[in-house]
Scaffold this active site. Structure first.
Site: not given
Length: 230
Positions: A101-102
């Protein structure tokens, strides 16, 4: 004192607390559940994130450690993913999901994702508005007849508060898109044998942003009603 004892304001406070606690409990439960489920053997969150970055034109992005639990973030200023130890070193479904996600945020920057660029551009204005709105609003309660450019101080305070609300609304598609990129990458590469867990973890995380936006909108509506009453 009336502001604090206004039944409508107290209702908003209670709703905000319930939404915040509920979403935090949900993400804690989902993360805890899927942190016990191993991903592909020998693969850590950092290594999958590295592969995702390299595959999406973001090979210049670094990956470092950050202290804390679920403190992971991407910082466009130093162009680094900052992953907590559990998600940097861990190879669970939850660790891979959060790390990717990051990485999704870094890919957004690399590809010039417009909502992400807008969010980054308005951060300085948002920071100033967050610091000033309450002071200006409460001064307006003390001096209801004082105006600047035809606006009362309470109305100016509401306008200042609306800026962070807009920021939160812009943040929603940015966060959802980063999760979408993460899940798509995980699914296309087989980084996890079952991407269902990644979806559940990232959906839970997204709900925290939705809850924050909803409570901010409720607060904004309340401030508008208070400024109209004065």
């Amino acid at each position: 004192m009336y502001y604090y004892w206004d039944p409508l304001y107290l209702f908003i406070v209670i709703v905000s607390l319930v939404l915040g606690l509920a979403t935090q409990a949900y993400i804690k439960r989902q993360y805890g559940k899927w942190s016990e489920v191993p991903g592909t053997f020998g693969v850590s969150g950092a290594s999958v994130a590295r592969s995702m970055l390299d595959s999406n034109g973001a090979s210049n992005v670094g990956i470092t450690h950050v202290a804390g639990h679920l403190t992971d973030f991407y910082d466009p200023r130093d162009n680094n993913l900052h992953l907590s130890d559990e998600n940097f070193q861990g190879g669970s479904v939850a660790s891979v999901a959060v790390a990717c996600h990051e990485a999704g945020h870094a890919v957004q920057t690399a590809k010039g994702y417009v909502p992400g660029k807008i969010r980054t551009a308005i951060v300085p204005v948002v920071n100033v508005a967050q610091q000033l709105w309450s002071v200006v609003f409460f001064l307006g309660m003390v001096m209801p007849l004082f105006t600047i450019g035809g606006y009362t101080l309470m109305q100016i305070g509401v306008i200042l508060y609306a800026i962070p609300v807009v920021f939160q609304l812009v943040t929603l598609p940015v966060e959802i898109d980063a999760s979408r990129r993460a899940v798509n990458y995980i699914g296309s590469t087989g980084a996890l044998t079952d991407k269902r867990g990644a979806k559940q973890v990232l959906t839970a995380a997204a709900l925290t942003y939705v809850a924050a936006a909803l409570t901010s909108i409720l607060q904004l509506l309340y401030l508008i009603s208070r400024s109209d009453r004065n």
